[in-house]
Design an enzyme around this catalytic site. Structure first.
Site, PDB file in Angstrom:
ATOM      1  N   ARG A  46      -5.973  23.178  -3.757  1.00  0.00           N
ATOM      2  CA  ARG A  46      -4.809  22.281  -3.668  1.00  0.00           C
ATOM      3  C   ARG A  46      -4.612  21.870  -2.205  1.00  0.00           C
ATOM      4  NH1 ARG A  46      -0.314  24.672  -3.078  1.00  0.00           N
ATOM      5  NH2 ARG A  46      -0.577  26.100  -4.831  1.00  0.00           N
ATOM      6  N   TYR A  98       5.575  -3.553  -7.138  1.00  0.00           N
ATOM      7  CA  TYR A  98       4.853  -2.954  -8.265  1.00  0.00           C
ATOM      8  C   TYR A  98       5.871  -2.217  -9.143  1.00  0.00           C
ATOM      9  CZ  TYR A  98       1.778   0.181 -10.822  1.00  0.00           C
ATOM     10  OH  TYR A  98       1.141   0.872 -11.809  1.00  0.00           O
ATOM     11  N   ASP A 169       2.171  -1.009   1.164  1.00  0.00           N
ATOM     12  CA  ASP A 169       1.293  -0.789   0.007  1.00  0.00           C
ATOM     13  C   ASP A 169       0.205  -1.863   0.100  1.00  0.00           C
ATOM     14  OD1 ASP A 169       0.029  -0.867  -2.483  1.00  0.00           O
ATOM     15  OD2 ASP A 169       1.858  -0.436  -3.613  1.00  0.00           O
ATOM     16  N   LYS A 194      -7.624   0.853  -7.772  1.00  0.00           N
ATOM     17  CA  LYS A 194      -7.884  -0.583  -7.909  1.00  0.00           C
ATOM     18  C   LYS A 194      -9.138  -0.990  -7.123  1.00  0.00           C
ATOM     19  CE  LYS A 194      -4.039  -0.080 -10.147  1.00  0.00           C
ATOM     20  NZ  LYS A 194      -2.723  -0.250  -9.550  1.00  0.00           N
TER      21      LYS A 194
HETATM   22  C1  LIG Z   1      -1.496   0.469  -9.477  1.00  0.00           C
HETATM   23  C2  LIG Z   1      -0.598   0.301  -8.325  1.00  0.00           C
HETATM   24  C3  LIG Z   1       0.181   1.371  -7.841  1.00  0.00           C
HETATM   25  C4  LIG Z   1       0.209   2.731  -8.506  1.00  0.00           C
HETATM   26  O1  LIG Z   1      -1.026   3.379  -8.423  1.00  0.00           O
HETATM   27  P1  LIG Z   1      -1.613   4.361  -9.560  1.00  0.00           P
HETATM   28  O2  LIG Z   1      -2.940   4.725  -9.022  1.00  0.00           O
HETATM   29  O3  LIG Z   1      -1.649   3.583 -10.842  1.00  0.00           O
HETATM   30  O4  LIG Z   1      -0.664   5.521  -9.654  1.00  0.00           O
HETATM   31  C5  LIG Z   1       0.980   1.138  -6.727  1.00  0.00           C
HETATM   32  N1  LIG Z   1       1.027  -0.064  -6.127  1.00  0.00           N
HETATM   33  C6  LIG Z   1       0.303  -1.108  -6.580  1.00  0.00           C
HETATM   34  C7  LIG Z   1       0.393  -2.423  -5.866  1.00  0.00           C
HETATM   35  C8  LIG Z   1      -0.524  -0.976  -7.687  1.00  0.00           C
HETATM   36  O5  LIG Z   1      -1.227  -2.026  -8.130  1.00  0.00           O
END
Ligand SMILES: *Cc1c(COP(=O)(O)O)cnc(C)c1O
Length: 380
Positions: A46, A98, A169, A194
């Site tokens: 962890r 998001y 982000d 992504k």
């Molecule tokens: C998918 C996404 C998240 C969250 O990420 P996960 O890996 O699905 O937990 C946060 N911000 C944006 C812009 C996203 O597209």
């Protein structure tokens, strides 16, 4: 090292014990110690895991940071940043965030006494109006989802009050297109799920920064709260990242071709893509991004939900699914999928109409993607 070299080599060395060129998957929970506290830097997975260390160091290099921390999901990374706050602290965040970020902020952290202000950050004056001595976090997302608005990262960094953390982000742009730390942000957050991992086969999150104090506080949260990824998932992310620059080039090329084609299509009323000179923040996008990315959204002249549903269910190469950034093209309907929890009137006011379709253009041959779109649009 330049970007295309970093994706392959930054933080990545052949395995010291065997010479294996690919990072091994250290599928272990614990590590043997010669005598108490005499170990090789690893005690429990962890806290640390060698596969995760490689991914963290690689991501730090890609974002021009000095440290990286990985989490089991993007939401796990966002959760860790929110936990830097104390009751009474205020957060200013992008208004078209998001959905999962909006949910964790309002449904989880508001209950702990943290105050959130959601503002349209495409005009930074809106942020300035909300800044107070209690502002401890500025949270920006750019480009935004699904309307692809652009926020001026440099201008926001200049507004940041003393003692606050400015986090971007960077999921939609990926470090190939944009490096927020270079533009004045303190922290970069990624849903590695992504573009970074890029193959729709893993869910993972990350934070990257430069300051030691933030590193210490976030490492403590990472280990204490425990949203850490397993080594197999880290391996998949490391492997995906090796082709990030090549994939992004094709995503951008295909995104542009799709945007231009839709723009002149008789069935389409509006196309959202930051590469258009008419996009309200085109110049900011041009200045802070290397290219305009693979995300394109559009509305139909027939603005009924039924028309959008017909197009979405006829598209074949664009698979109807949540998520984005994978090698294969995806399409989605924000009104019934990602943004379904927003009441219709509020959603319409925000510009999210019933016929809005969001595309994540993959890396297929553009002729096949255009033919797929043309075929689906011919049905309405
Ligand atoms: C998918 C996404 C998240 C969250 O990420 P996960 O890996 O699905 O937990 C946060 N911000 C944006 C812009 C996203 O597209």
């Amino acid at each position: 090292m330049h970007f295309a070299t970093k994706v392959l080599h930054a933080g990545i060395e052949p395995d010291p014990t065997t010479g294996a060129i690919m990072t091994p998957i250290y599928q272990t929970s614990t590590y043997v110690q010669a005598s108490p506290a005499d170990h090789k830097g690893y005690e429990y997975s962890r806290t640390h895991n060698p596969t995760r260390t490689v991914l963290q160091d690689n991501l730090a290099a890609l974002e021009n940071g000095t440290w990286g921390l990985c989490f089991s999901t993007g939401m796990g990374a966002i959760d860790a940043v929110a936990k830097l706050m104390k009751p009474g602290d205020e957060v200013i965040a992008t208004n078209d965030l998001y959905g999962g970020t909006f949910r964790i902020f309002t449904k989880i952290f508001e209950a702990y006494g943290i105050v959130f202000h959601f503002v349209d950050m495409s005009d930074v004056a809106n942020v300035k109006n909300k800044i107070s001595p209690k502002t401890k976090l500025i949270w920006a997302e750019t480009p935004t989802n699904p309307l692809l608005r652009i926020i001026d990262i440099k201008a926001l960094a200049a507004l940041k009050p003393e003692g606050a953390v400015f986090c971007v982000d960077n999921t939609f742009a990926s470090p190939y297109l944009q490096n927020p730390l270079d533009l004045g942000a303190d922290l970069v957050m990624h849903s590695v799920t992504k573009y970074l991992a890029g193959h729709s086969d893993v869910v993972l999150g990350a934070l990257v920064g430069k300051e030691d104090d933030l590193k210490e506080r976030l490492t403590f949260i990472q280990n204490s709260c425990g949203a850490t990824p397993g080594p197999q998932d880290c391996f998949l992310a490391i492997r995906g990242i090796k082709t990030l620059h090549l994939r992004m080039q094709r995503h951008c090329e295909n995104g542009k071709a799709v945007a231009l084609h839709l723009q002149s299509h008789p069935k389409v009323s509006k196309v959202y893509w930051p590469g258009f000179e008419t996009h309200p923040n085109h110049l900011v996008a041009k200045a802070q991004m290397l290219d305009f990315g693979g995300m394109v959204s559009f509305e139909l002249k027939d603005d009924s939900k039924e028309a959008a549903v017909k197009v979405l269910s006829t598209l074949h190469l664009f698979s109807l699914a949540e998520s984005l950034g994978g090698v294969e093209s995806l399409c989605g309907h924000p009104a019934t999928m990602t943004h379904a929890s927003i009441p219709r009137e509020t959603r319409m006011l925000a510009g999210l109409n019933d016929s809005l379709i969001r595309l994540s253009t993959g890396i297929e041959d553009i002729r096949d993607l255009i033919a797929d779109l043309d075929n689906a649009l011919s049905k309405v």
